[in-house]
Design an enzyme around this catalytic site. Sequence first.
Site, short mmCIF file in Angstrom:
data_model
loop_
_atom_site.label_atom_id
_atom_site.label_comp_id
_atom_site.label_asym_id
_atom_site.label_seq_id
_atom_site.Cartn_x
_atom_site.Cartn_y
_atom_site.Cartn_z
CE1 TYR A 297 0.74 -0.05 4.40
CE2 TYR A 297 -1.55 -0.52 4.80
CZ TYR A 297 -0.29 -0.33 5.28
OH TYR A 297 -0.06 -0.43 6.61
CD GLU A 298 -0.51 5.02 1.97
OE1 GLU A 298 -0.56 5.88 1.10
OE2 GLU A 298 -1.45 4.77 2.73
#
Lengths: 596, 596
Positions: A442-443
Site C-alpha cells: 500500500y501507499e
Amino acid sequence: MATYTPPLRDMQFVLHEVLNVTDELKLLPRHADVDADTINAVLEEGGKFASQVLFPINISGDTEGCTLDKTTHEVKAPTGFKEAYAQYVEGGWPALSCDPEYGGQGLPLVINQCMYEMMNSGNQAWTMYPGLSHGAYEALHAHGTPEQKATFLPKLTSGQWTGTMCLTEPHCGTDLGMLRSKAEPQADGSYKITGQKIFISAGEHDLAENIVHLVLARLPDAPVGSKGISLFLVPKFLVNADGSLGARNPVFCTGLEHKMGIHGNATAQINLDGAIGTLVGQPNKGLAAMFVMMNAARLGVGNQSLGLTEVAYQNAVAYAKDRIQMRALSGPKNPELPADKIIHHPDVRKMLLTARAYAEGGRAFAIWTALQIDKELHSDDEDERKESADLVALLTPIIKAFITDNAWIATSHCMQVFGGHGYVKEWGMEQYVRDARINMIYEGTNTIQSLDLLGRKVLGDNGKKLKAFGKLVQTFVEDEGTNEAMQEFINPLADVGDKLTKLTTELGMKAFGNADEVGAAAVDYLRVAGHLVFAYFWARMAKVALEKQNAGDPFYTAKLATARFYFAKLLPETAGLIRTARTGLAPLMEMDEALF
Amino acid sequence: MATYTPPLRDMQFVLHEVLNVTDELKLLPRHADVDADTINAVLEEGGKFASQVLFPINISGDTEGCTLDKTTHEVKAPTGFKEAYAQYVEGGWPALSCDPEYGGQGLPLVINQCMYEMMNSGNQAWTMYPGLSHGAYEALHAHGTPEQKATFLPKLTSGQWTGTMCLTEPHCGTDLGMLRSKAEPQADGSYKITGQKIFISAGEHDLAENIVHLVLARLPDAPVGSKGISLFLVPKFLVNADGSLGARNPVFCTGLEHKMGIHGNATAQINLDGAIGTLVGQPNKGLAAMFVMMNAARLGVGNQSLGLTEVAYQNAVAYAKDRIQMRALSGPKNPELPADKIIHHPDVRKMLLTARAYAEGGRAFAIWTALQIDKELHSDDEDERKESADLVALLTPIIKAFITDNAWIATSHCMQVFGGHGYVKEWGMEQYVRDARINMIYEGTNTIQSLDLLGRKVLGDNGKKLKAFGKLVQTFVEDEGTNEAMQEFINPLADVGDKLTKLTTELGMKAFGNADEVGAAAVDYLRVAGHLVFAYFWARMAKVALEKQNAGDPFYTAKLATARFYFAKLLPETAGLIRTARTGLAPLMEMDEALF
C-alpha cells in the site's frame, strides 16, 4: 509470552550520539528550546504507552478483527482498541508534532518518528488509526481553507476526530487517473460526492466520534486522467457552525476486507451517495494536494516495518536464548543442559543479526530523514530548506520500499527461529510476517517506489539529488580516510557508492534509448541504493562505537559487532543485484504476452 | 475466479523430450512396459482430479479449517474434503506407485511425482492427508514385520486407512534425541505407548475409518539421545485377526494448532495414554527407520512448494493479462484501452517470470530426481542403484530447501502482481504465501537441510557425491562445447560449477579448523548449489528447445525465453551468496549471547 521493550537506549544513541539532534534543532527557530531531557522523557512515556497499552492487545486484535454491522454501517474495532485510543487522546499524543496554532505541542518530527516506531512495534493495526489521522492533518494543514483548518485541525490535533485518505476504487489503485467518483457543485459552494472507494484503512470504526474523509473525485467536465482529479473533505458527520456534530453524511462503510494481516484495522469499502463535501486546494489539483499526505504516509509505512522488525527481533532473541536444541557442531556450549541454546547455532545468529542490523540501520536512517523534514519545515535558511527537501524526496521511496522489503525478510527469519512454533499463532510471530506483507503493497507498491526513485528522483533531475546524498557519503569517507580502524567500514561504503554511480550512469544511457529500461532495473537499483544508505549509517554508527568502545558500556561492543555483520553478510547482496540490473530489459520482454 | 490448469504439456516435455523417461524405464525390469501413452493418460486423469475435485475446495478449506470435538476427540476436515478423499480412493490413486504385492499398481515414481505436483497445486492442505499416508506406507514397506505388512499395507495402498508420522514433542522437534514418549513391553509382545506429540499433520480427521500412527518412543533402559529411540505402529483402532476394526486405542487428539496456513489440514496435538503399539524395525533403531519416511517426506515438501509456485504463477498471469493500470514508460501498448495491461510493465514480467522459471526448473529437477529413485529401487545393476541412491541423497536437501525458498519468493511475487487485491483473501493469492511458509519449516527446517547438504552429503564423504553430480554437468558442458547457440547457457553453467567447486574446497578447509564454519556458510552454500542444479536443467531444457524452436510450436519459444530469463535475472544471485558464504563464521560469533 510475547515481549516488547522500547529500544530507548538505541534511539538515544542515534539521536544524541550519532546525529546530535539537539545541536541541529537549536538552529531551527521553532525547535531551538528542545533539549535532550525533553526528548528522552517523551520517548520514555511513549514507550510505556506502546509496550503497556498497545502491545497487550496486538495478538488479540489480530484474532478478533473488526466487525461491521451491515444495517447501521458501523464498525467495531477489536476489544480494547477504543479504550487504548481514549488513553492516547487523554495523553495528548496526537498533538505531539502538530502546529501550536491548532492546539499542537509543536515538537519536532524526530520525536514523532521514534514514537511511531514504538507504537508500530506495539501494534501496527491499531497505530494505523492515528497514523491516517495524522496524514489527513498534514494534507489539510498544507491545503485546507482557513475555515476547514479552523473547524477540523483542532479536532484532528486533539485526536477527538480521526481521518482517512479515500483514493482507491475497484478498477484503479496505482493508476488514480482512472478514478470515477464524481463531485457535483451545490449552490452553497459545497459538493455532493458520489462513488465507490475500496481499501480505505481506518475507514470506519468506533474509536472517535467523527471521521474526516479526504476523498479524490472528479468535478463535472474535469480533464480526463490525473489532471482532472480534485480533493474533497467529507466528514462522517456534518459539522454545525458551533462545531457540534450535525447530520450523518451518506458516506457509508458497505463492507470490510478479509485480509492476510492487519486484522485489527478496518479496511473499508466506502460508498459515497451524494455525500456533502468541501473542496481542498484548487480544482483539478487534488493529486498534488493528496501527495502531501502520501509522502508522509510512505515514510509512515517504512516506519511500520521498522517497528515490526524490532519487535520480531526481540521475540526471536528471547526464544533463541531459551530454546535448547542440538549441540553446536564445534562441541557443547551449554554442557549443563541436555542440548545447547539455539542462539549458539551460527545460522540462528545469522537470522537474528539480519533482523537486528535491519532494525538498527533503519532506525538511524529514518530518524535522520525525520530530522531533514524538521529542517525542511523550519530552517530559516531557504537553501537549507531546499536541500533538505531534496534529500527527503530522494530517500522517501527508499524508506518505504527498502525498509518494508527488509522487514519481510527479517520477520520471516525471526519466525523461522521458532521452527514449527513460529507457524502457530500463539507466539505472534506469524502475525508479524502477515502484517509486514501489506507494507510492500500500500501507499504505492514497492515497484512504484522504485520507479519513483530511479525514474523521477534520480534520472529525472540528472542525478542532482543523488549527488547531494553522494556528497555526504564522500565527505564522510574522506574525513575517515586516515582513520585506520574505520577502513573496514569505509572501504566497502566507498565501493558501493562508486558502483551505484556507475550503474546510474549506465542506466541513464539505456533509458535514453528505451524508457522501459528504467522499469526493468528499478527494483534492483532501489535495493542497491538502500544498501548504500544503510552502509553510510552503519559506518557512522561504527565510528561512534569505535570511539566509545573502551568506555565500559557493552552497548558499543554490540553496535560494532552488528556493524561488522552488516558489512559481511548483508551488503554483499549488491553484487548480485548490480549484475541483474545490468542485464536490462531484453530478458523480460522477449516472450510474447500470449505465451505466458 | 481462481484458476488452475494442469501443466500437462510441460510435464510431457520434461518426461519425454528432455529426460526420455520411457527409454530409461525400459531398462528397469519392473517398469519396462510403461509407455508414454500410459504416462500421459494417467497424468491427464490425475490433472482432472486435481483441478476439478481438489482445487474447488482449496479456498473454502482455508476459510473453514478443521474442527475438533473435544469430548469425542474426533476431527472434522473442511466441507468437501471427505468426499474428495472418497473419490481419490475410488479412483485407485493411492495405489499408483505402490507395490503390486499389496494391491498397488506398481507404476514408477516419476508418475507419482507429477500427480502429487498437480494435487499440491490443487490443494496442499488436502494433499497432505494422502501424502503422509504414503510416507507411512514407505516406512512400513521398508521396515515392517511380515504381519504388519500383511495387515496394514493393503489398507494404506487402497487408501481405506491413512497414516501419520508422530515425531515432534513440545520440547523437541529438530533434536529428536531429547524425546520422552515411553514404550512399555507387554507380555504378548506388544507395547503400551505413553507420551505427548505435537504438530502431527493429518493427525486426526474424518476422511478414513482408521489412522495408522507411526510413533517414535523410548523403550525402558534405552540409551539416552538419538540412539535410544524406537519406532512403533499405533493404530487409532486396533485391528482384529480377521482384519476388522477392534477397540479404540487411547491415542487421542487433544488439540488442533491455529496456524498461519494449511488450515485444511489437521495439525494435531496427540496424547498417547498407554496406547497399544507394535515395534517397527529394530529396537533403538527407530530414527533410521523413520528416515525412510522423512526422506520421502522431504521430497514431498519440495513438491508441495513446486505445486504452489505453479498455481500462483498461473493466477498471477491471468490477472496481469486482465488488469489494466498505467501506461508503459515507452508508450501505450494497449492504446484501445484506458490503460495498458500490467503484463506490459517490465517489473510485473520479472515477478511472473521468476515464478515461471522456478516452477519449470523445479519440475525438471524433481522429475529427474524421481527417475533416479526409480533406478535406485529397480535397476538390476547394483552400481547404478548405488549411483542413483547417492545422487538422491545429495539432492534431497536441495529439493526440500531450494524449492521451498523459491516458492516463498515466487508466491509472494505473484501476490504482489495483484497489488492490494493480492492481500485480501478472495483471490486466494495470500493463501499460497501462507501455505508455502510451512514448507520451509517442517520435515527439517531449511537450515537443517543446508547442514545435511554441506556437512553430511558434501563434506562428509569428501565431495564424492557432489563430484558425481558435477560429472553430469561437466559432460553436458563438454558435449555442447562446440554448439555455438548453447554458449549463452553453457558458459554461466560451467562458471557456477567452477565457483561451487572452489567454494566447497575452501569451506572444507575452514571446517577442518572449526566445525561451526559449516553452520555459518551452509544456507548460502545450499542456494548456490541449488542454482547450479537449476542452471543444469535449464541448459538441458534450452538445448531441446533450441533444436525444436523452428518446429512451429511456440512452446519452445517460451521455453527458450524463460531459460534466458533464468540465466539473466536469477542465477546472478550466486554472486552475492558466494561472497557472504566466504565471509565465514567470525561476523556471526563476535557478539556475546548476553548482548543480543
